[in-house]
Motif scaffolding. Structure first.
Motif, mmCIF file in Angstrom:
data_model
loop_
_atom_site.group_PDB
_atom_site.id
_atom_site.type_symbol
_atom_site.label_atom_id
_atom_site.label_comp_id
_atom_site.label_asym_id
_atom_site.label_seq_id
_atom_site.Cartn_x
_atom_site.Cartn_y
_atom_site.Cartn_z
ATOM 1 N N LYS A 276 8.352 -20.100 17.850
ATOM 2 C CA LYS A 276 7.942 -19.097 16.864
ATOM 3 C C LYS A 276 6.431 -18.896 16.899
ATOM 4 O O LYS A 276 5.944 -17.769 16.731
ATOM 5 N N LEU A 277 5.685 -19.995 17.124
ATOM 6 C CA LEU A 277 4.235 -19.893 17.213
ATOM 7 C C LEU A 277 3.826 -19.037 18.412
ATOM 8 O O LEU A 277 2.953 -18.170 18.301
ATOM 9 N N ALA A 278 4.455 -19.274 19.541
ATOM 10 C CA ALA A 278 4.147 -18.496 20.744
ATOM 11 C C ALA A 278 4.446 -17.017 20.529
ATOM 12 O O ALA A 278 3.650 -16.142 20.900
ATOM 13 N N GLU A 279 5.576 -16.731 19.898
ATOM 14 C CA GLU A 279 5.943 -15.340 19.634
ATOM 15 C C GLU A 279 4.931 -14.678 18.711
ATOM 16 O O GLU A 279 4.572 -13.510 18.888
ATOM 17 N N SER A 280 4.437 -15.429 17.700
ATOM 18 C CA SER A 280 3.462 -14.867 16.751
ATOM 19 C C SER A 280 2.131 -14.565 17.425
ATOM 20 O O SER A 280 1.370 -13.717 16.963
ATOM 21 N N CYS A 281 1.846 -15.285 18.525
ATOM 22 C CA CYS A 281 0.603 -15.069 19.283
ATOM 23 C C CYS A 281 0.815 -14.124 20.456
ATOM 24 O O CYS A 281 -0.060 -13.994 21.330
ATOM 25 N N ASP A 282 1.991 -13.497 20.498
ATOM 26 C CA ASP A 282 2.344 -12.554 21.563
ATOM 27 C C ASP A 282 2.317 -13.222 22.945
ATOM 28 O O ASP A 282 1.899 -12.614 23.934
ATOM 29 N N LEU A 283 2.770 -14.481 22.965
ATOM 30 C CA LEU A 283 2.871 -15.220 24.224
ATOM 31 C C LEU A 283 4.343 -15.242 24.624
ATOM 32 O O LEU A 283 5.176 -15.776 23.899
ATOM 33 N N HIS A 284 4.649 -14.686 25.755
ATOM 34 C CA HIS A 284 6.049 -14.536 26.162
ATOM 35 C C HIS A 284 6.448 -15.678 27.103
ATOM 36 O O HIS A 284 6.573 -15.499 28.313
ATOM 37 N N TYR A 285 6.665 -16.839 26.501
ATOM 38 C CA TYR A 285 7.033 -18.017 27.278
ATOM 39 C C TYR A 285 8.552 -18.127 27.406
ATOM 40 O O TYR A 285 9.294 -17.777 26.487
ATOM 41 N N SER A 286 8.977 -18.673 28.534
ATOM 42 C CA SER A 286 10.407 -18.931 28.737
ATOM 43 C C SER A 286 10.803 -20.190 27.975
ATOM 44 O O SER A 286 9.942 -20.942 27.481
ATOM 45 N N ASP A 287 12.112 -20.432 27.877
ATOM 46 C CA ASP A 287 12.595 -21.650 27.220
ATOM 47 C C ASP A 287 12.050 -22.892 27.916
ATOM 48 O O ASP A 287 11.708 -23.883 27.261
ATOM 49 N N PHE A 288 11.973 -22.834 29.243
ATOM 50 C CA PHE A 288 11.420 -23.962 30.002
ATOM 51 C C PHE A 288 9.969 -24.214 29.613
ATOM 52 O O PHE A 288 9.560 -25.354 29.380
ATOM 53 N N GLU A 289 9.173 -23.154 29.518
ATOM 54 C CA GLU A 289 7.756 -23.303 29.199
ATOM 55 C C GLU A 289 7.559 -23.832 27.777
ATOM 56 O O GLU A 289 6.685 -24.666 27.528
ATOM 57 N N ILE A 290 8.379 -23.358 26.842
ATOM 58 C CA ILE A 290 8.301 -23.854 25.464
ATOM 59 C C ILE A 290 8.643 -25.334 25.414
ATOM 60 O O ILE A 290 7.957 -26.129 24.756
ATOM 61 N N ALA A 291 9.709 -25.718 26.123
ATOM 62 C CA ALA A 291 10.099 -27.134 26.155
ATOM 63 C C ALA A 291 9.002 -27.976 26.798
ATOM 64 O O ALA A 291 8.684 -29.079 26.326
ATOM 65 N N PHE A 292 8.408 -27.452 27.856
ATOM 66 C CA PHE A 292 7.346 -28.176 28.555
ATOM 67 C C PHE A 292 6.161 -28.413 27.619
ATOM 68 O O PHE A 292 5.628 -29.526 27.531
ATOM 69 N N ILE A 293 5.737 -27.374 26.910
ATOM 70 C CA ILE A 293 4.624 -27.497 25.967
ATOM 71 C C ILE A 293 4.961 -28.480 24.852
ATOM 72 O O ILE A 293 4.144 -29.331 24.472
#
Length: 220
Positions: free
Chosen positions: A132-149
């Motif tokens: 949700k944080l990435a989406e609010s910052c207009d960062l289009h991360y994949s599920d893999f990238e979100i899990a990695f972070i």
């Protein structure tokens, strides 16, 4: 209906007993047998309702993280302070780190979950927070990238907190928290100037209220 009510009450007793034991003794030292004895339930019901002790541990952890977020939101609303999700997350991170420093029962529970890989084996609400944080910052991360972070941040948090507690990082608690937030924001790939603004602003806002983790992980 009677069986459902009894089952629900038993599940809640197991959960409340586990919270009390996790708080007093830590996750690692608390066995399923101890939870069963404290709750008055059959030990097999722990697996039936929660899958494993790890399932219980992650539910308690998720409740703590969600309750901190809700309490921070409540305090911001009371003070009439409007924030972005990014700024509020930084404030929550400060609250979390402050409680790590001053509530050793909580930090032990957190370290135990990391040490036994519970946060890596079970579904944590933190991954959803990052999404949700990435989406609010207009960062289009994949599920893999979100899990990695998410998991990279969890591992880094464990390492730097343990090093700080051992005296291997020589700095003030405020510098430590600022650097922790900076690491989190860097992991998100955000602009350096934005990071500095969020760090400074979150520090000023956090000084206006206190959120504490008390006995049995009650958030006040």
């Amino acid at each position: 209906m009677g069986k459902y009510k009894v089952g629900k009450e038993t599940k809640e007793k197991i959960y409340e007993a586990s919270k009390a034991l996790f708080y007093e003794n830590g996750y690692t030292s608390t066995t399923c047998l101890k939870i069963a004895k404290e709750s008055g339930a059959n030990v097999g019901l722990i697996n039936y309702y929660y899958g494993s002790k790890g399932g219980l541990g992650i539910e308690v952890y998720n409740e703590i993280m969600s309750a901190i977020k809700a309490k921070v939101t409540e305090n911001l609303d009371k003070l009439g302070i409007e924030t972005t999700l990014l700024l509020q997350t930084a404030i929550e991170w400060r609250v979390l780190n402050n409680n790590m420093r001053f509530n050793k029962n909580f930090s032990r529970f957190y370290y135990d979950l990391l040490g036994e890989n519970v946060l890596y084996k079970e579904q944590s609400v933190v991954t959803d927070f990052y999404r949700k944080l990435a989406e609010s910052c207009d960062l289009h991360y994949s599920d893999f990238e979100i899990a990695f972070i998410s998991y990279a941040s969890a591992g880094a948090t464990q390492g730097i907190n343990l090093a700080y507690d051992a005296g291997l990082i020589d700095c003030s608690s405020q510098d430590f928290i600022n650097s922790s937030i900076h690491l989190l924001l860097n992991n998100m790939g955000l602009d350096a100037k934005l990071n500095d603004h969020v760090i400074n602003e979150s520090h000023e806002i956090e000084k206006k209220f206190t959120v504490r983790i008390e006995k049995n992980f009650i958030i006040i």
